[in-house]
Design a protein around this motif. Structure first.
Motif, PDB file in Angstrom:
ATOM      1  N   THR A   1     -10.435  -0.547   4.166  1.00 30.04           N
ATOM      2  CA  THR A   1      -9.177  -0.396   3.417  1.00 30.04           C
ATOM      3  C   THR A   1      -7.977  -0.509   4.347  1.00 30.04           C
ATOM      4  O   THR A   1      -6.996  -1.202   4.046  1.00 30.04           O
ATOM      5  CB  THR A   1      -9.154   0.960   2.694  1.00 30.04           C
ATOM      6  OG1 THR A   1     -10.283   1.044   1.825  1.00 30.04           O
ATOM      7  CG2 THR A   1      -7.874   1.116   1.888  1.00 30.04           C
ATOM      8  N   THR A   2      -8.059   0.169   5.475  1.00 32.73           N
ATOM      9  CA  THR A   2      -6.969   0.105   6.457  1.00 32.73           C
ATOM     10  C   THR A   2      -6.798  -1.320   6.977  1.00 32.73           C
ATOM     11  O   THR A   2      -5.675  -1.814   7.116  1.00 32.73           O
ATOM     12  CB  THR A   2      -7.258   1.046   7.634  1.00 32.73           C
ATOM     13  OG1 THR A   2      -7.437   2.376   7.137  1.00 32.73           O
ATOM     14  CG2 THR A   2      -6.114   1.036   8.641  1.00 32.73           C
TER      15      THR A   2
ATOM     16  N   ARG B   1      -7.526  -4.130   5.436  1.00 34.96           N
ATOM     17  CA  ARG B   1      -6.919  -4.971   4.397  1.00 34.96           C
ATOM     18  C   ARG B   1      -5.414  -4.734   4.308  1.00 34.96           C
ATOM     19  O   ARG B   1      -4.629  -5.680   4.130  1.00 34.96           O
ATOM     20  CB  ARG B   1      -7.587  -4.691   3.046  1.00 34.96           C
ATOM     21  CG  ARG B   1      -8.947  -5.357   2.873  1.00 34.96           C
ATOM     22  CD  ARG B   1      -9.383  -5.325   1.415  1.00 34.96           C
ATOM     23  NE  ARG B   1      -9.558  -3.980   0.919  1.00 34.96           N
ATOM     24  CZ  ARG B   1     -10.707  -3.296   0.974  1.00 34.96           C
ATOM     25  NH1 ARG B   1     -11.782  -3.865   1.502  1.00 34.96           N
ATOM     26  NH2 ARG B   1     -10.789  -2.086   0.498  1.00 34.96           N
ATOM     27  N   LYS B   2      -4.998  -3.495   4.430  1.00 33.48           N
ATOM     28  CA  LYS B   2      -3.570  -3.164   4.354  1.00 33.48           C
ATOM     29  C   LYS B   2      -2.809  -3.801   5.522  1.00 33.48           C
ATOM     30  O   LYS B   2      -1.730  -4.382   5.335  1.00 33.48           O
ATOM     31  CB  LYS B   2      -3.390  -1.645   4.369  1.00 33.48           C
ATOM     32  CG  LYS B   2      -1.952  -1.190   4.190  1.00 33.48           C
ATOM     33  CD  LYS B   2      -1.862   0.334   4.169  1.00 33.48           C
ATOM     34  CE  LYS B   2      -0.409   0.781   3.999  1.00 33.48           C
ATOM     35  NZ  LYS B   2      -0.310   2.278   3.995  1.00 33.48           N
TER      36      LYS B   2
ATOM     37  N   LYS C   1      -2.577  -7.615   5.080  1.00 23.77           N
ATOM     38  CA  LYS C   1      -1.560  -7.999   4.110  1.00 23.77           C
ATOM     39  C   LYS C   1      -0.168  -8.005   4.743  1.00 23.77           C
ATOM     40  O   LYS C   1       0.632  -8.925   4.528  1.00 23.77           O
ATOM     41  CB  LYS C   1      -1.593  -7.041   2.918  1.00 23.77           C
ATOM     42  CG  LYS C   1      -0.622  -7.403   1.807  1.00 23.77           C
ATOM     43  CD  LYS C   1      -0.732  -6.418   0.642  1.00 23.77           C
ATOM     44  CE  LYS C   1       0.269  -6.774  -0.467  1.00 23.77           C
ATOM     45  NZ  LYS C   1       0.187  -5.808  -1.599  1.00 23.77           N
ATOM     46  N   THR C   2       0.113  -6.991   5.569  1.00 25.03           N
ATOM     47  CA  THR C   2       1.423  -6.908   6.228  1.00 25.03           C
ATOM     48  C   THR C   2       1.612  -8.059   7.215  1.00 25.03           C
ATOM     49  O   THR C   2       2.681  -8.684   7.265  1.00 25.03           O
ATOM     50  CB  THR C   2       1.559  -5.562   6.959  1.00 25.03           C
ATOM     51  OG1 THR C   2       1.355  -4.493   6.033  1.00 25.03           O
ATOM     52  CG2 THR C   2       2.940  -5.430   7.585  1.00 25.03           C
TER      53      THR C   2
END
Length: 936
Positions: A604-605, A607-608, A611-612
């Motif tokens: 999850t981290t 992917r975040k 995205k940035t």
């Protein structure tokens, strides 16, 4: 934000001669005020009231271009502008096809690793191609669409040492013109007291107009500027340097005559690097705050501070691959480094091969007596054996941790580990990610790990991850560089800690998105850079507060930025980049996020963060590992694609498997043997592995046998001189039912009275699987029972480096390399190399030229002495009841470099291995490719 650095050598300023600069002025520079002369006798800075007189036209200069040139390079221009360490570079090339036939035109440039490409365009015969940045999968999909219609051209980025190659090729009709233009950006990092800007100039041919300009704008003011002579005196008097208080210009514009290698040569001498070195003034310890256009940059490089005491562990690789000049130069460098230790420092030395040794089990003070004793210890090191990086680092960490836990370290001191290695782990823990995890879990927060990788085959990415993860930096030097001087320069970068526990804060609430605000240590000669965003409507004055620990006290430093001064300064200079703060913030932030992404604890981290990074890459129009550049014509019907260079992988996609699948990147079967054999697998890929274990048995070339003996930690070599067509048995094990034979092929003609022979065909028979595999230079034939499959090398290998690995379960493995040569070569032919690990899974009855060594004979090497060739010492070797004269030399391992190979030191047995192998080499002839050897 970790301390990022570039490859910059301050000592080079003292070692390399400077260009002699003519006293010619540049009209573009007349607004830069009075110029000053620095370093009399070496530099001459041009006055600003005289023109630089030279003619670019053929008529005025009396020069002519070669009439026979089918493609003329009309112009080759490079322009760099550096504004407060943010560099933007444009490379432009214009060519014309003078031939009556269509011609291929290549645009091939090198850019520094870590630079972000921001734009590429080209105009081909009136058609203009422009670039856009897309998310990588989108860009590849667009390219695939055009490719399906046959409307694509090749555009490639690839890694090459510490540079990246950007290359494209187009075909143009007679009389057509083509123009290429590439733009990239990078940040200049301070090292050893200065910044370095390198431009790789490679026009490939004489250029009618060759112009290189470097414009430097530094609001802090320039302390010095230097252009070392990197072209061995060929361009003396050609570069022109102009320098004002805050600005400088370097111009390099050789005429056609000056470009020639010799007066009558048609080749260009412009093939190398133009290097510009400089530094800025630093009047205050709190650093420089530069605020502009909603972004700020904080440069922090205090000087005149007392050094902090250090606790330093030198961890030195002394495996067999370090034998020779690398070890000699490492020893010489270490002796100099030890002399540089101060009395308040503590140190020890860890050296490792397959075992780990320590000069002292505890840290000791750097007294003259201890330093002298450490030098004697290092001088006696004899490289041999494997490479156990994991245990060596854990031992060094344990020594530092224990000293800290027992209260033996000065509370104000800094703890460092410096790792020097030329290879990958081959003993102990082999999985790089596991080693990285072990180090991270054991190292305390007050320890920094620095790594120096030596040679072309070292896994530098691993060393970089290891250091970045533990508050350090990594650097590599190549086999053709002076190991001693490079090691000393690397040490100088990290040997002077001035501050520790550094914290940056910007109290105003309108400040956001600060890249990173804490750093473990600051070393003299470097620089910490912090960047962030602010709201221009709310912020009236930017305040920075820095807390740190020096050698004697806790420091609290504070500074204010002048909000309008920078805008006024930049507006008056046409070469200043008004967006430098925004670009620098984006560059730092994306690099920081990429580092965080590689260490993300959860999906999850990750992917975040991904995205940035993607959003920022698209917004700032730069190619990163998550984006690709699509270059297309105005009509959109012709496309090219450039994404980030490929990562090293242990195996290629699209591999062919028979039986159970072997996971790419898994630990080699001979490193982690499993209990029971399963099915046979055949894996196609690049040369064996990204990090192949060096200790295998090899057969290459004419044919050269390299037998590795694990217990003795020795490589023993011999050649077999026989006739084309003969079949030699390599392995024959009647109990496991494994047979490996090789058939010799000859060169096209003799050389120096001798016809070289090679393995042109290899046969593998696995009786338990009822499988026969024939590997030739043309194809691979697999016979499984009544079924036969024929595979082409083109199908098997998706890379130029062609290799196949055969694995029986997880216990027995053979790897084959295909060596292609130029088809029209008058002598050489294609041939095969085979690599076999020293497996323990063969029975006691295994024999053959290689099989007999699966159960190691005892050897004793003594009386090493100078040989007939001073570079090749001789020794006596006792083996199998024979006393042989052997010679120390080098053979080639082609797994990591299939063209040049990697040198492997070994003891060479003469007379086709007589005395080392059982019987005579002719005893190993067999009649058929799958015949087993009948040994008495």
């Amino acid at each position: 934000m970790k301390q990022l650095t570039c490859f910059l050598i301050w000592l080079f300023l003292l070692e390399a001669p400077a260009f002699e600069i003519p006293t010619n002025g540049l009209p573009e520079f007349t607004g830069y005020g009075d110029l000053v002369e620095l370093a009399p006798g070496k530099f001459q800075f041009v006055p600003d009231n005289r023109r630089y007189q030279r003619s670019l036209s053929e008529e005025k200069s009396g020069e002519r271009m070669e009439d026979v040139d089918q493609v003329t390079l009309y112009s080759y221009k490079v322009q760099s502008t550096i504004t407060s360490r943010m560099a933007n570079t444009i490379i432009q090339s214009k060519l014309v096809n003078n031939s009556p036939q269509p011609q291929d035109v290549v645009f091939d440039v090198q850019i520094p690793k870590g630079a972000f490409i921001s734009n590429f365009s080209m105009t081909v015969d009136g058609t203009t191609f422009t670039s856009t940045i897309k998310e990588k999968t989108v860009g590849r999909a667009l390219y695939a669409q055009a490719r399906a219609k046959g409307k694509t051209a090749g555009l490639v980025r690839s890694r090459a040492l510490d540079m990246e190659n950007f290359r494209t090729e187009v075909n143009i009709r007679p009389g057509a013109k083509v123009q290429f233009e590439l733009q990239y950006q990078e940040v200049k990092w301070r090292k050893l007291g200065s910044y370095e800007h390198r431009l790789h100039l490679q026009p490939g041919r004489l250029a009618k107009h060759l112009e290189v300009d470097v414009w430097i704008v530094e609001p802090q003011g320039m302390r010095f500027l230097h252009v070392p002579d990197t072209f061995e005196g060929h361009f003396d008097g050609v570069p022109v340097i102009s320098k004002g208080p805050q600005k400088a210009h370097v111009s390099f514009r050789p005429t056609v005559a000056q470009q020639r290698k010799c007066p009558n040569c048609s080749e260009t001498a412009v093939d190398g690097e133009l290097v510009v070195m400089y530094d800025v003034h630093r009047e205050e310890k709190v650093g420089e705050l530069e605020v502009f256009n909603g972004y700020f940059v904080h440069f922090f490089a205090p000087e005149n501070l007392d050094p902090i005491p250090k606790n330093i562990l030198f961890v030195i690789d002394v495996s067999g691959s370090m034998w020779g000049i690398k070890m000699k130069q490492t020893v010489e460098a270490m002796k100099t480094i030890l002399d540089d230790l101060r009395a308040e420092d503590q140190f020890s030395v860890v050296d490792f091969n397959h075992n780990v040794r320590t000069w002292r089990n505890d840290l000791v003070s750097a007294t003259k007596t201890q330093i002298a004793d450490a030098k004697k210890y290092i001088e006696k090191i004899q490289p041999s054996g494997g490479t156990n990086i994991n245990e060596a680092l854990l031992r060094a960490i344990f020594i530092l941790n224990e000293a800290n836990n027992l209260g033996l370290l000065d509370p104000s001191s800094v703890s460092l580990i410096i790792l020097v290695s030329d290879g990958d782990p081959t003993v102990g823990e082999l999985k790089l990610s596991k080693i990285q995890k072990n180090v991270k879990q054991n190292v305390q927060d007050n320890i920094s790990l620095f790594s120096l990788g030596i040679g072309f085959d070292v896994d530098y990415d691993f060393l970089k991850r290891l250091s970045n993860d533990n508050r350090g930096i990594a650097q590599r030097i190549y086999g053709n560089q002076d190991t001693s001087s490079q090691l000393k320069k690397f040490y100088n970068q990290v040997s002077t800690p001035l501050l520790r526990n550094i914290q940056f804060s910007y109290p105003d609430t309108s400040v956001t998105d600060v890249t990173q605000n804490s750093f473990p240590n600051y070393f003299g000669g470097s620089e910490i850079v912090v960047a962030g965003k602010y709201d221009p409507a709310k912020l009236q004055q930017l305040r920075a507060v820095i807390t740190a620990t020096s050698a004697n006290t806790e420091l609290v430093l504070e500074t204010l930025a002048q909000m309008d001064d920078l805008e006024d300064f930049l507006s008056k200079d046409k070469h200043a980049d008004p967006n430098f703060t925004r670009k620098l913030w984006a560059y730092l932030t994306i690099n920081q996020l990429l580092a965080e992404r590689s260490l993300a604890p959860t999906a999850t981290t990750k992917r975040k963060i991904t995205k940035t990074i993607l959003q920022m890459s698209l917004e700032h129009h730069i190619v990163t590992p998550l984006t690709a550049m699509v270059v297309e014509s105005a009509a959109g019907d012709e496309r090219m694609l450039a994404d980030s260079p490929p990562q090293d992988v242990s195996c290629c996609s699209g591999a062919l498997y028979y039986g159970s699948k072997v996971a790419p990147g898994s630990i080699p079967s001979w490193a982690s043997p499993s209990p029971t054999p399963t099915a046979l697998s055949l894996v196609a890929g690049p040369p064996l592995e990204a990090t192949p274990p060096p200790h295998v048995i090899r057969v290459e070339n004419d044919p050269h046998f390299i037998i590795y003996l694990p217990k003795s930690q020795k490589n023993i070599c011999f050649n077999i001189d026989s006739e084309p067509g003969k079949i030699l048995n390599l392995v024959s094990d009647p109990e496991s039912g494994i047979v490996v034979n090789g058939q010799l092929t000859g060169a096209k003609k003799p050389q120096d009275g001798k016809l070289s022979t090679y393995f042109g065909k290899l046969g593998f028979y696995f009786q338990s699987e009822d499988m026969k595999i024939e590997v030739s230079v043309e194809n691979i034939t697999i016979s499984h029972g009544s079924h036969t499959s024929i595979l082409s090398w083109v199908v098997v290998s998706v890379n130029k480096e062609k290799s196949v690995t055969l694995t029986l379960g997880k216990e027995v493995s053979f790897s084959i390399l295909l060596h292609r040569v130029w088809k029209k070569h008058p002598v050489n032919v294609d041939f095969l190399g085979i690599y076999i690990p020293p497996s323990n899974k063969f029975s006691l009855k295994a024999h053959g030229l290689i099989g007999q060594f699966m159960h190691e004979p005892k050897i004793y090497i003594s009386n090493e002495r100078p040989g007939k060739d001073p570079k090749k010492p001789e020794a006596s070797m006792d083996v199998k009841g024979h006393k042989l004269i052997v010679t120390r030399g080098l053979q080639k391992d082609y797994r990591t470099d299939i063209v040049l190979g990697t040198d492997v030191p070994c003891w060479f047995v003469h007379n086709s291995g007589k005395g080392f192998i059982d019987g005579c080499y002719k005893d190993y002839f067999v009649p058929e490719l799958y015949s087993s050897l009948k040994w008495p």
